[in-house]
Design a protein around this motif. Structure first.
Motif, PDB file in Angstrom:
ATOM      1  N   ALA A  13     -11.148   5.378  -4.323  1.00  0.00           N
ATOM      2  CA  ALA A  13     -11.320   3.940  -4.540  1.00  0.00           C
ATOM      3  C   ALA A  13     -10.747   3.576  -5.901  1.00  0.00           C
ATOM      4  CB  ALA A  13     -12.794   3.564  -4.480  1.00  0.00           C
ATOM      5  N   LEU A  14     -10.049   2.449  -5.967  1.00  0.00           N
ATOM      6  CA  LEU A  14      -9.503   1.940  -7.220  1.00  0.00           C
ATOM      7  C   LEU A  14     -10.566   1.079  -7.884  1.00  0.00           C
ATOM      8  CD1 LEU A  14      -7.143   1.362  -9.214  1.00  0.00           C
ATOM      9  CD2 LEU A  14      -6.539  -0.546  -7.715  1.00  0.00           C
ATOM     10  N   ALA A  15     -10.730   1.248  -9.197  1.00  0.00           N
ATOM     11  CA  ALA A  15     -11.702   0.444  -9.935  1.00  0.00           C
ATOM     12  C   ALA A  15     -11.083  -0.069 -11.224  1.00  0.00           C
ATOM     13  CB  ALA A  15     -12.934   1.284 -10.261  1.00  0.00           C
ATOM     14  N   TYR A  16     -11.483  -1.272 -11.590  1.00  0.00           N
ATOM     15  CA  TYR A  16     -11.064  -1.865 -12.858  1.00  0.00           C
ATOM     16  C   TYR A  16     -12.321  -2.065 -13.682  1.00  0.00           C
ATOM     17  CZ  TYR A  16      -9.676  -5.510 -16.184  1.00  0.00           C
ATOM     18  OH  TYR A  16      -9.460  -6.241 -17.313  1.00  0.00           O
ATOM     19  N   ASN A  17     -12.415  -1.363 -14.791  1.00  0.00           N
ATOM     20  CA  ASN A  17     -13.552  -1.493 -15.687  1.00  0.00           C
ATOM     21  C   ASN A  17     -13.182  -2.498 -16.765  1.00  0.00           C
ATOM     22  OD1 ASN A  17     -15.422  -1.152 -17.820  1.00  0.00           O
ATOM     23  ND2 ASN A  17     -15.986   0.847 -16.970  1.00  0.00           N
ATOM     24  N   ARG A  18     -13.581  -3.740 -16.555  1.00  0.00           N
ATOM     25  CA  ARG A  18     -13.221  -4.827 -17.464  1.00  0.00           C
ATOM     26  C   ARG A  18     -13.801  -4.600 -18.870  1.00  0.00           C
ATOM     27  NH1 ARG A  18     -11.880 -10.500 -16.299  1.00  0.00           N
ATOM     28  NH2 ARG A  18     -11.959  -9.803 -14.153  1.00  0.00           N
ATOM     29  N   ASP A  19     -15.023  -4.093 -18.939  1.00  0.00           N
ATOM     30  CA  ASP A  19     -15.676  -3.880 -20.236  1.00  0.00           C
ATOM     31  C   ASP A  19     -14.970  -2.805 -21.059  1.00  0.00           C
ATOM     32  OD1 ASP A  19     -17.596  -5.818 -19.641  1.00  0.00           O
ATOM     33  OD2 ASP A  19     -18.948  -4.336 -18.751  1.00  0.00           O
ATOM     34  N   MET A  20     -14.529  -1.740 -20.403  1.00  0.00           N
ATOM     35  CA  MET A  20     -13.861  -0.645 -21.102  1.00  0.00           C
ATOM     36  C   MET A  20     -12.347  -0.844 -21.171  1.00  0.00           C
ATOM     37  SD  MET A  20     -16.344   1.227 -22.062  1.00  0.00           S
ATOM     38  CE  MET A  20     -15.645   2.779 -22.505  1.00  0.00           C
ATOM     39  N   GLY A  21     -11.808  -1.743 -20.332  1.00  0.00           N
ATOM     40  CA  GLY A  21     -10.394  -2.061 -20.377  1.00  0.00           C
ATOM     41  C   GLY A  21      -9.472  -1.037 -19.753  1.00  0.00           C
ATOM     42  N   TYR A  22      -9.886  -0.450 -18.620  1.00  0.00           N
ATOM     43  CA  TYR A  22      -8.989   0.501 -17.963  1.00  0.00           C
ATOM     44  C   TYR A  22      -9.110   0.441 -16.443  1.00  0.00           C
ATOM     45  CZ  TYR A  22     -13.087   3.602 -17.758  1.00  0.00           C
ATOM     46  OH  TYR A  22     -14.340   4.131 -17.534  1.00  0.00           O
ATOM     47  N   LEU A  23      -8.041   0.912 -15.793  1.00  0.00           N
ATOM     48  CA  LEU A  23      -7.983   1.113 -14.343  1.00  0.00           C
ATOM     49  C   LEU A  23      -8.192   2.589 -14.074  1.00  0.00           C
ATOM     50  CD1 LEU A  23      -4.694  -0.767 -13.439  1.00  0.00           C
ATOM     51  CD2 LEU A  23      -6.984  -1.490 -12.797  1.00  0.00           C
ATOM     52  N   HIS A  24      -8.855   2.909 -12.980  1.00  0.00           N
ATOM     53  CA  HIS A  24      -8.997   4.308 -12.609  1.00  0.00           C
ATOM     54  C   HIS A  24      -9.339   4.417 -11.133  1.00  0.00           C
ATOM     55  CE1 HIS A  24     -13.463   4.556 -12.307  1.00  0.00           C
ATOM     56  NE2 HIS A  24     -13.368   3.474 -13.039  1.00  0.00           N
ATOM     57  N   PHE A  25      -9.098   5.591 -10.574  1.00  0.00           N
ATOM     58  CA  PHE A  25      -9.471   5.888  -9.202  1.00  0.00           C
ATOM     59  C   PHE A  25     -10.675   6.814  -9.233  1.00  0.00           C
ATOM     60  CE2 PHE A  25      -5.285   4.356  -8.383  1.00  0.00           C
ATOM     61  CZ  PHE A  25      -5.307   3.900  -7.081  1.00  0.00           C
ATOM     62  N   GLY A  26     -11.563   6.635  -8.298  1.00  0.00           N
ATOM     63  CA  GLY A  26     -12.695   7.533  -8.139  1.00  0.00           C
ATOM     64  C   GLY A  26     -12.592   8.211  -6.787  1.00  0.00           C
ATOM     65  N   SER A  27     -13.089   9.436  -6.714  1.00  0.00           N
ATOM     66  CA  SER A  27     -13.027  10.178  -5.463  1.00  0.00           C
ATOM     67  C   SER A  27     -14.056  11.297  -5.478  1.00  0.00           C
ATOM     68  CB  SER A  27     -11.638  10.777  -5.263  1.00  0.00           C
ATOM     69  OG  SER A  27     -11.602  11.565  -4.099  1.00  0.00           O
ATOM     70  N   GLU A  28     -14.638  11.536  -4.317  1.00  0.00           N
ATOM     71  CA  GLU A  28     -15.525  12.687  -4.175  1.00  0.00           C
ATOM     72  C   GLU A  28     -14.710  13.966  -4.036  1.00  0.00           C
ATOM     73  OE1 GLU A  28     -18.465  12.165  -1.139  1.00  0.00           O
ATOM     74  OE2 GLU A  28     -19.099  10.242  -1.942  1.00  0.00           O
ATOM     75  N   THR A  29     -13.431  13.810  -3.740  1.00  0.00           N
ATOM     76  CA  THR A  29     -12.522  14.954  -3.636  1.00  0.00           C
ATOM     77  C   THR A  29     -11.356  14.722  -4.599  1.00  0.00           C
ATOM     78  OG1 THR A  29     -11.421  13.869  -1.783  1.00  0.00           O
ATOM     79  CG2 THR A  29     -13.099  15.497  -1.223  1.00  0.00           C
ATOM     80  N   PRO A  30     -11.504  15.139  -5.854  1.00  0.00           N
ATOM     81  CA  PRO A  30     -10.458  14.890  -6.862  1.00  0.00           C
ATOM     82  C   PRO A  30      -9.070  15.394  -6.475  1.00  0.00           C
ATOM     83  CG  PRO A  30     -12.456  15.712  -7.897  1.00  0.00           C
ATOM     84  CD  PRO A  30     -12.654  15.823  -6.407  1.00  0.00           C
ATOM     85  N   ASP A  31      -8.974  16.384  -5.596  1.00  0.00           N
ATOM     86  CA  ASP A  31      -7.664  16.874  -5.158  1.00  0.00           C
ATOM     87  C   ASP A  31      -6.895  15.798  -4.405  1.00  0.00           C
ATOM     88  OD1 ASP A  31      -8.033  19.328  -6.310  1.00  0.00           O
ATOM     89  OD2 ASP A  31      -8.647  20.330  -4.454  1.00  0.00           O
TER      90      ASP A  31
END
Length: 83
Positions: A13-31
């Motif tokens: 899932a793609l997430a935008y953390n407005r408070d921290m100022g970054y984009l990142h993906f989350g996954s239960e399977t980092p591979d």
């Protein structure tokens, strides 16, 4: 049922953390996070890229609407976010 292939759920899932100022993906399977992500401004200019397993700081980008684009398994995907 015929004519409809199996639909597999996304493993990330793609997430935008407005408070921290970054984009990142989350996954239960980092591979699963082995793809390049590109970020474009509203005019279509590429303003950055990052590997899905990493974060991209967006604090230096001006306020506006951006498109995040990536390709996984031959399927191009995109999402918008506003800063």
């Amino acid at each position: 049922m015929t004519g409809i292939g199996a639909v597999e759920p996304d493993e990330y899932a793609l997430a935008y953390n407005r408070d921290m100022g970054y984009l990142h993906f989350g996954s239960e399977t980092p591979d699963a996070l082995r793809f390049t992500v590109n970020v474009y401004d509203a005019a279509g200019h590429k303003v950055g890229s990052f590997m899905a397993s990493e974060k991209m700081a967006v604090t230096s980008l001006p306020s506006g609407v951006y498109v995040v684009s990536w390709t996984v398994g031959g399927h191009r995907r995109s999402a918008k976010f506003s800063k």
